[in-house]
Design a protein around this motif. Structure first.
Motif, PDB file in Angstrom:
ATOM      1  N   HIS A 125      36.447   4.598  23.652  1.00 40.78           N
ATOM      2  CA  HIS A 125      36.430   4.075  25.049  1.00 40.78           C
ATOM      3  C   HIS A 125      34.900   4.175  25.424  1.00 40.78           C
ATOM      4  N   ASN A 126      34.334   5.202  25.208  1.00 41.30           N
ATOM      5  CA  ASN A 126      32.877   5.454  25.438  1.00 41.30           C
ATOM      6  C   ASN A 126      32.027   4.479  24.598  1.00 41.30           C
ATOM      7  N   LEU A 127      32.444   4.196  23.407  1.00 39.87           N
ATOM      8  CA  LEU A 127      31.576   3.460  22.362  1.00 39.87           C
ATOM      9  C   LEU A 127      31.840   1.927  23.071  1.00 39.87           C
ATOM     10  N   LEU A 128      33.027   1.435  23.347  1.00 43.36           N
ATOM     11  CA  LEU A 128      33.074   0.186  23.820  1.00 43.36           C
ATOM     12  C   LEU A 128      32.091  -0.008  25.090  1.00 43.36           C
ATOM     13  N   GLN A 129      32.434   1.164  25.827  1.00 42.78           N
ATOM     14  CA  GLN A 129      31.585   0.954  27.119  1.00 42.78           C
ATOM     15  C   GLN A 129      30.200   0.814  26.963  1.00 42.78           C
ATOM     16  N   LEU A 130      29.567   1.536  26.055  1.00 46.45           N
ATOM     17  CA  LEU A 130      28.067   1.475  25.701  1.00 46.45           C
ATOM     18  C   LEU A 130      27.819   0.071  25.316  1.00 46.45           C
ATOM     19  N   LEU A 131      28.580  -0.420  24.317  1.00 46.94           N
ATOM     20  CA  LEU A 131      28.207  -1.731  23.832  1.00 46.94           C
ATOM     21  C   LEU A 131      28.459  -2.982  24.984  1.00 46.94           C
ATOM     22  N   GLU A 132      29.236  -2.782  26.059  1.00 48.35           N
ATOM     23  CA  GLU A 132      29.513  -3.567  26.966  1.00 48.35           C
ATOM     24  C   GLU A 132      28.265  -3.628  27.749  1.00 48.35           C
ATOM     25  N   ARG A 133      27.662  -2.613  27.987  1.00 42.13           N
ATOM     26  CA  ARG A 133      26.422  -2.321  28.957  1.00 42.13           C
ATOM     27  C   ARG A 133      25.311  -2.868  28.530  1.00 42.13           C
TER      28      ARG A 133
ATOM     29  N   PRO B  71      32.138  -0.603  32.976  1.00 41.57           N
ATOM     30  CA  PRO B  71      33.460  -1.214  32.289  1.00 41.57           C
ATOM     31  C   PRO B  71      34.592  -0.238  31.964  1.00 41.57           C
ATOM     32  N   THR B  72      35.722  -0.644  32.117  1.00 42.73           N
ATOM     33  CA  THR B  72      36.701   0.132  31.938  1.00 42.73           C
ATOM     34  C   THR B  72      37.423  -0.620  30.610  1.00 42.73           C
ATOM     35  N   ARG B  73      38.336   0.039  29.804  1.00 40.85           N
ATOM     36  CA  ARG B  73      38.909  -0.528  28.830  1.00 40.85           C
ATOM     37  C   ARG B  73      39.942  -1.947  29.209  1.00 40.85           C
ATOM     38  N   GLU B  74      40.285  -1.902  30.294  1.00 39.32           N
ATOM     39  CA  GLU B  74      41.170  -3.252  30.604  1.00 39.32           C
ATOM     40  C   GLU B  74      40.112  -4.450  30.761  1.00 39.32           C
ATOM     41  N   ASP B  75      38.696  -4.221  31.160  1.00 43.02           N
ATOM     42  CA  ASP B  75      37.723  -5.282  31.212  1.00 43.02           C
ATOM     43  C   ASP B  75      37.420  -5.648  29.935  1.00 43.02           C
ATOM     44  N   ILE B  76      37.600  -5.125  28.830  1.00 46.70           N
ATOM     45  CA  ILE B  76      37.262  -5.424  27.319  1.00 46.70           C
ATOM     46  C   ILE B  76      38.453  -6.280  26.897  1.00 46.70           C
ATOM     47  N   THR B  77      38.558  -7.815  26.963  1.00 41.86           N
ATOM     48  CA  THR B  77      39.315  -8.310  26.533  1.00 41.86           C
ATOM     49  C   THR B  77      39.683  -8.838  24.970  1.00 41.86           C
TER      50      THR B  77
END
Length: 194
Positions: free
Chosen positions: A76-84, A174-180
């Protein structure tokens, strides 16, 4: 798998994946029958995420190492960093049709973050920061078209867009639910922890 790398084109019949959903070459259709190993499945997931966000192998590994040091789940942290990433935020706000276009706009200095020009696509945006398009680029036809198209795509809940002022704000992380996107981050964690 369709990764929506070409922006608006991926939503029409002209999308290359819609026309031909198998790999190129003489034996492209036969490759669909090959069964992947466990390693192959994990590698393919990592490569998919790398290509979605337009990140190099070295950058991706650094993001993963940073994500493992943060509190919470590494995936989740990895996806959050990429989204930011700034280029991703510009794309999500609707100023660009694709992440590649957003990356180029950021690199050419089209945007300011809290009033300061930032031309680094990998800049990590924090909650509360304001991303604004510079005055001289506001009449650009690409920007106008992209802001009209954002209505169909939508803006994530963790971002706030003021289209009339060409400004966006990061409301929260961003939360995990925000990443579609269909991403299985656990496979990436397993790939790096082998």
């Amino acid at each position: 798998m369709k990764l929506f790398l070409k922006g608006e084109r991926c939503y029409t019949d002209k999308c290359a994946f819609e026309r031909r959903s198998y790999p190129p070459g003489q034996h492209g259709q036969m490759q669909l029958r090959v069964k992947l190993s466990d390693y192959g499945i994990r590698l393919r997931e990592k490569q998919k995420v790398k290509r979605i966000y337009g990140v190099s192998e070295k950058q991706f590994r650094r993001y993963f190492e940073k994500a493992t040091r943060m509190k919470g789940q590494a995936g989740h942290n990895l996806l959050q960093l990429l989204e930011r990433r700034l280029d991703n935020v510009v794309y999500r706000l609707g100023f660009a049709a694709s992440r590649a276009q957003a990356r180029q706009m950021v690199a050419h200095g089209w945007f300011t973050v809290n009033g300061r020009t930032v031309d680094i696509p990998s800049y990590i945006v924090d909650p509360g920061e304001v991303i604004e398009l510079k005055e001289k680029y506001r009449n650009n036809t690409y920007i106008q078209e992209n802001l009209e198209a954002v209505v169909r795509r939508g803006v994530p809940q963790w971002l706030e867009l003021e289209a009339e002022n060409f400004r966006g704000r990061v409301k929260a992380l961003p939360t995990r639910e925000d990443i579609t996107m269909p991403i299985q981050e656990s496979l990436i964690v397993e790939f790096y922890s082998r």
